[in-house]
Design an enzyme around this catalytic site. Structure first.
Site, PDB file in Angstrom:
ATOM      1  N   CYS A 158       0.837  -1.215   0.000  1.00 19.92           N
ATOM      2  CA  CYS A 158       0.000   0.000   0.000  1.00 19.92           C
ATOM      3  C   CYS A 158       0.869   1.262   0.000  1.00 19.92           C
ATOM      4  CB  CYS A 158      -0.985  -0.023   1.165  1.00 19.92           C
ATOM      5  SG  CYS A 158      -0.289  -0.542   2.740  1.00 19.92           S
TER       6      CYS A 158
HETATM    7  N1  LIG Z   1      -4.201  -4.330   5.232  1.00 16.70           N
HETATM    8  C1  LIG Z   1      -3.697  -3.660   4.211  1.00 16.70           C
HETATM    9  O1  LIG Z   1      -3.949  -2.443   4.034  1.00 16.70           O
HETATM   10  C2  LIG Z   1      -2.810  -4.369   3.213  1.00 16.70           C
HETATM   11  C3  LIG Z   1      -2.425  -3.653   2.070  1.00 16.70           C
HETATM   12  C4  LIG Z   1      -1.590  -4.280   1.133  1.00 16.70           C
HETATM   13  C5  LIG Z   1      -1.155  -5.563   1.370  1.00 16.70           C
HETATM   14  N2  LIG Z   1      -1.528  -6.219   2.493  1.00 16.70           N
HETATM   15  C6  LIG Z   1      -1.042  -7.600   2.678  1.00 16.70           C
HETATM   16  O2  LIG Z   1      -2.143  -8.475   2.447  1.00 16.70           O
HETATM   17  C7  LIG Z   1      -2.029  -9.639   3.281  1.00 16.70           C
HETATM   18  C8  LIG Z   1      -3.295  -9.733   4.128  1.00 16.70           C
HETATM   19  O3  LIG Z   1      -3.356  -8.550   4.900  1.00 16.70           O
HETATM   20  P1  LIG Z   1      -4.620  -8.177   5.804  1.00 16.70           P
HETATM   21  O4  LIG Z   1      -4.327  -6.840   6.343  1.00 16.70           O
HETATM   22  O5  LIG Z   1      -5.881  -8.424   5.061  1.00 16.70           O
HETATM   23  O6  LIG Z   1      -4.429  -9.266   6.960  1.00 16.70           O
HETATM   24  P2  LIG Z   1      -5.436  -9.796   8.077  1.00 16.70           P
HETATM   25  O7  LIG Z   1      -6.571  -8.869   8.235  1.00 16.70           O
HETATM   26  O8  LIG Z   1      -4.605 -10.106   9.260  1.00 16.70           O
HETATM   27  O9  LIG Z   1      -5.972 -11.161   7.436  1.00 16.70           O
HETATM   28  C9  LIG Z   1      -5.113 -12.252   7.171  1.00 16.70           C
HETATM   29  C10 LIG Z   1      -5.919 -13.348   6.500  1.00 16.70           C
HETATM   30  O10 LIG Z   1      -5.055 -14.443   6.222  1.00 16.70           O
HETATM   31  C11 LIG Z   1      -5.616 -15.648   6.836  1.00 16.70           C
HETATM   32  N3  LIG Z   1      -4.517 -16.506   7.233  1.00 16.70           N
HETATM   33  C12 LIG Z   1      -3.611 -16.304   8.238  1.00 16.70           C
HETATM   34  N4  LIG Z   1      -2.737 -17.326   8.292  1.00 16.70           N
HETATM   35  C13 LIG Z   1      -3.107 -18.216   7.310  1.00 16.70           C
HETATM   36  C14 LIG Z   1      -2.622 -19.469   6.887  1.00 16.70           C
HETATM   37  N5  LIG Z   1      -1.537 -20.033   7.439  1.00 16.70           N
HETATM   38  N6  LIG Z   1      -3.263 -20.101   5.855  1.00 16.70           N
HETATM   39  C15 LIG Z   1      -4.340 -19.562   5.276  1.00 16.70           C
HETATM   40  N7  LIG Z   1      -4.859 -18.355   5.641  1.00 16.70           N
HETATM   41  C16 LIG Z   1      -4.243 -17.689   6.647  1.00 16.70           C
HETATM   42  C17 LIG Z   1      -6.430 -15.101   8.019  1.00 16.70           C
HETATM   43  O11 LIG Z   1      -7.397 -16.072   8.430  1.00 16.70           O
HETATM   44  P3  LIG Z   1      -8.091 -16.019   9.902  1.00 16.70           P
HETATM   45  O12 LIG Z   1      -9.241 -15.054   9.777  1.00 16.70           O
HETATM   46  O13 LIG Z   1      -8.546 -17.416  10.133  1.00 16.70           O
HETATM   47  O14 LIG Z   1      -7.029 -15.561  10.861  1.00 16.70           O
HETATM   48  C18 LIG Z   1      -7.064 -13.878   7.381  1.00 16.70           C
HETATM   49  O15 LIG Z   1      -8.131 -14.250   6.541  1.00 16.70           O
HETATM   50  C19 LIG Z   1      -0.764  -9.446   4.127  1.00 16.70           C
HETATM   51  O16 LIG Z   1       0.298 -10.138   3.532  1.00 16.70           O
HETATM   52  C20 LIG Z   1      -0.524  -7.927   4.062  1.00 16.70           C
HETATM   53  O17 LIG Z   1       0.824  -7.579   4.212  1.00 16.70           O
HETATM   54  C21 LIG Z   1      -2.360  -5.653   3.415  1.00 16.70           C
END
Ligand SMILES: NC(=O)c1ccc[n+]([C@@H]2O[C@H](COP(=O)([O-])OP(=O)(O)OC[C@H]3O[C@@H](n4cnc5c(N)ncnc54)[C@H](OP(=O)(O)O)[C@@H]3O)[C@@H](O)[C@H]2O)c1
Length: 345
Positions: A158
């Site tokens: 982001c």
């Molecule tokens: N948030 C942002 O603004 C943003 C922007 C760009 C990129 N990202 C990237 O996008 C990714 C997700 O970010 P997020 O902010 O959406 O994270 P998040 O809210 O913490 O969600 C993580 C997701 O991954 C699942 N998960 C965790 N461990 C797993 C595993 N071993 N196998 C399968 N699923 C698993 C979680 O499931 P549960 O619900 O069961 O825990 C949840 O659905 C990250 O790599 C982050 O760096 C995020």
């Protein structure tokens, strides 16, 4: 669904996370995507998506299941979106590619080309370094035709999205020895949904703080995509805002030769002429977070200083959309040759 419309079966791993949930909503209304399966982590619960995210999905939608590779394979998707931690994406993607699926990864697992730089930034050796050169870095507006037919797309971070969109059009104008200074601010959803004291309401409400000042893992990503060698004078400092979503980068640049407002505006306007989601403001008009929050849009403003020898750029996005989910859908559209705006308007 119209039987004449070509559809692609898609799965989302991480559909219960902040960016995965946004992505699922966008895919659910995409006329050429058919959701084959949605997954949480292995330890997650089975539930209708609308129960997990009632604010995002009013109608009952597909069910979310705890992740099992066999269940994902059984659902036979053509493309898999990974909205998962970097380690999970790095392990899972090679498996899916081997089985002929396309992968659009929202994590940082495939963004960096150099395995040593990746290990230094993310703290683990990449399990599939051979894929780093193949992955297409999906800053959609700057990806040209590389996305069409790509097997593996690395969705940008982001912060890098907000910084790169503003800097790329004027990169060749910059004074080489004077550092670019990027002062970036994010809403708290940028860190995902995991519990962490630093991101708790009491810590962040009515507060504002810098973090990662000595070096944030998004900095090598920015340097790579700007074509700048590690060690080039460049300063990126992220900050947390007491808001949930949205991101604003204020970028200070110096030019090799003085610029005029007209020339700079023309640069930006030409760079984004065919881009439905990036707008450029007239000289001196700065976009704010609210103007892009909850949208797939990015907006860029600029103001010349010191007789055109310097400029301040302001770039805003929604971290969960242009910084993650909607850019992933833009990239999906480019990979499969669909209109770039499909599912996003
Ligand atoms: N948030 C942002 O603004 C943003 C922007 C760009 C990129 N990202 C990237 O996008 C990714 C997700 O970010 P997020 O902010 O959406 O994270 P998040 O809210 O913490 O969600 C993580 C997701 O991954 C699942 N998960 C965790 N461990 C797993 C595993 N071993 N196998 C399968 N699923 C698993 C979680 O499931 P549960 O619900 O069961 O825990 C949840 O659905 C990250 O790599 C982050 O760096 C995020």
């Amino acid at each position: 669904m119209d039987s004449d419309v070509r559809t692609v079966r898609v799965a989302v791993v991480g559909a219960t996370g902040y960016s995965g949930a946004e992505l699922t909503v966008l895919l659910a209304r995409h006329r050429q995507a058919e959701i084959s399966s949605l997954f949480s982590s292995e330890g997650g619960k089975s539930a209708p998506f609308s129960r997990l995210h009632p604010a995002l999905a009013a109608r009952s939608g597909p069910g979310v299941r705890p992740f099992r590779l066999e269940a994902l394979l059984e659902s036979a998707p053509d493309a898999v979106f990974l909205a998962t931690p970097h380690e999970t994406s790095a392990e899972l993607a090679p498996n899916l590619l081997e089985r002929g699926m396309s992968v659009i990864d929202i994590s940082a697992a495939f963004r960096l080309k150099n395995p040593a730089v990746f290990e230094a930034a993310y703290g683990f050796a990449h399990p599939a370094p051979q894929l780093l050169t193949e992955a297409v870095y999906g800053l959609t507006e700057w990806s040209g035709d590389r996305l069409l037919g790509a097997r593996l797309v690395a969705n940008p971070g982001c912060y890098p999205t907000s910084v790169l969109l503003a800097l790329k059009p004027i990169l060749d104008l910059l004074a080489p020895a004077i550092p670019v200074v990027c002062d970036s601010k994010s809403g708290t959803s940028g860190a995902g949904k995991k519990a962490d004291l630093a991101f708790s309401f009491s810590e962040l409400s009515e507060n504002h703080k810098a973090y990662g000042v000595s070096g944030h893992r998004h900095e090598p990503e920015m340097l790579q995509e700007l074509g700048l060698a590690p060690g080039t004078p460049f300063s990126f400092v992220p900050h947390l805002l007491p808001i949930v979503r949205g991101m604003l980068s204020t970028i200070h640049v110096s030019f090799a030769a003085p610029q005029t407002a007209e020339d700079l505006f023309s640069r930006f306007a030409a760079a984004y002429a065919g881009s439905p989601f990036v707008s450029v403001r007239p000289h001196g008009e700065m976009p704010d977070v609210r103007s892009v929050a909850n949208t797939p849009n990015a907006a860029i403003g600029f103001c010349l200083r010191d007789g055109g020898r310097r400029a301040v750029l302001v770039s805003v996005i929604d971290n969960l959309l242009k910084g993650a989910a909607s850019q992933a859908v833009q990239n999906f559209n480019r990979v499969f040759g669909f209109p770039e705006t499909e599912g996003l308007e």
